[in-house]
Design a protein around this motif. Structure first.
Motif, short mmCIF file in Angstrom:
data_model
loop_
_atom_site.label_atom_id
_atom_site.label_comp_id
_atom_site.label_asym_id
_atom_site.label_seq_id
_atom_site.Cartn_x
_atom_site.Cartn_y
_atom_site.Cartn_z
N ARG A 90 0.83 -1.21 0.00
CA ARG A 90 0.00 0.00 0.00
C ARG A 90 0.86 1.26 0.00
N ALA A 91 2.03 1.16 0.60
CA ALA A 91 2.91 2.33 0.70
C ALA A 91 3.40 2.80 -0.67
N TYR A 92 3.64 1.85 -1.58
CA TYR A 92 4.11 2.28 -2.90
C TYR A 92 3.00 2.27 -3.96
N LEU A 93 1.92 1.53 -3.70
CA LEU A 93 0.80 1.59 -4.65
C LEU A 93 0.05 2.91 -4.56
N ARG A 94 0.05 3.53 -3.37
CA ARG A 94 -0.65 4.81 -3.22
C ARG A 94 -0.02 5.88 -4.11
N PRO A 95 1.31 6.12 -4.05
CA PRO A 95 1.88 7.11 -4.97
C PRO A 95 1.82 6.68 -6.43
N ALA A 96 1.85 5.37 -6.68
CA ALA A 96 1.73 4.89 -8.06
C ALA A 96 0.36 5.22 -8.62
N ARG A 97 -0.67 5.00 -7.82
CA ARG A 97 -2.04 5.33 -8.25
C ARG A 97 -2.19 6.82 -8.47
N GLU A 98 -1.61 7.61 -7.59
CA GLU A 98 -1.69 9.07 -7.73
C GLU A 98 -0.96 9.54 -8.98
N ALA A 99 0.17 8.95 -9.29
CA ALA A 99 0.92 9.33 -10.50
C ALA A 99 0.09 9.02 -11.75
N MET A 100 -0.60 7.90 -11.75
CA MET A 100 -1.45 7.57 -12.89
C MET A 100 -2.63 8.54 -12.99
#
Length: 281
Positions: free
Chosen positions: A260-270
């Motif tokens: 969740r810690a790295y999927l959150r910024p990944a989702r935001e970047a998308m």
């Protein structure tokens, strides 16, 4: 809100002289990012799931389709559900039951005559169920498993006269054309043939679709829309944003293990990438 219909969103875009963006979904985070980006832009969009994405999910369409549709229905933005680059007839036949309003049926690997025959049958099946059908003519190239293809090589681009005959013989609702872009480009360096786009617009009565738009610079996309492109497909740009954010997080937190810690910024970047494309269009 209820799922929007691709046919309605495309018709509105075409009538107003704008374009409609279609974004590829691979994971739940992709769907959530597309919805968030569309809400920020105040614009409609298409969430599309490709046959390759279905293969990634073990060949099972139901779970990723249900999750994507749930995200779309929960959004305040008008969002449609589209099944993309379908070569398998078995997968095509699942579209209606899973709530898809449109399908891109891809018989472009076949010879022209077989392409026409297979696509016409897909159109007949789809129209009996109210499904909008897109097809491809020409060789966009760049998809997984394909050999490298020069988008400007002789015989690659879509011929307007052949496109007119193809649309008449198949009855498709939209046509993806080869005009200089390529799938899976990670740099925005593609140069489009805008004269050809204008000629194709004059030759065929259905909306034109640009595949491989992640590799096309903003000015080129604007010019393509002005010349006649209506549906703009974006996939790799989301994956580039996603992967870049994950790499950055893990580089800064090498001992982290919570996805969740790295999927959150990944989702935001998308989501930011989606908003950027929608505002461009």
């Amino acid at each position: 809100m209820p799922l929007a219909r691709t046919a309605d969103l495309v018709a509105t875009a075409r009538t107003t002289g704008h374009a409609l963006a279609a974004f590829n979904v691979i994971t739940l985070e992709h769907a959530e990012a597309i919805a968030a980006g569309a809400e920020r832009a105040g614009a409609p969009a298409i969430l599309q799931i490709s046959e390759n994405a279905v293969k990634f999910h073990g060949g099972r369409l139901s779970a990723i389709a249900a999750a994507t549709a749930a995200v779309a229905r929960a959004s305040s933005a008008p969002l449609a559900l589209h099944l993309d680059h379908v070569e398998s007839v078995d997968l095509l036949y699942q579209a209606h039951a899973e709530g898809f309003g449109s399908v891109m049926f891809d018989a472009s690997r076949l010879g022209y005559g077989d392409n026409v025959k297979a696509t016409a049958e897909a159109v007949r099946w789809g129209h009996e169920r109210g499904i909008w059908i897109e097809a491809e003519l020409g060789r966009v190239g760049g998809k997984a498993g394909e050999p490298p293809l020069d988008a400007h090589a002789p015989g690659v681009r879509t011929d307007p006269a052949e496109a007119a005959a193809y649309v008449a013989d198949t009855g498709v609702d939209a046509l993806a054309v080869a005009v200089g872009s390529s799938h899976a480009m990670t740099e925005r360096t593609a140069a489009l043939d805008h004269t050809l786009i204008a000629a194709l617009k004059e030759a065929v009565p259905v909306p034109l679709v640009l595949h491989g738009s992640s590799g096309v610079p903003d000015d080129e996309i604007r010019a393509a829309v002005a010349a006649g492109m209506v549906k703009i497909n974006v996939g790799t740009a989301l994956n580039t944003a996603f992967t870049g954010a994950v790499r950055a997080y893990l580089a800064a937190h090498p001992t982290g293990v919570d996805p969740r810690a790295y999927l959150r910024p990944a989702r935001e970047a998308m989501a930011e990438t989606v908003t950027s494309f929608l505002r461009l269009l």
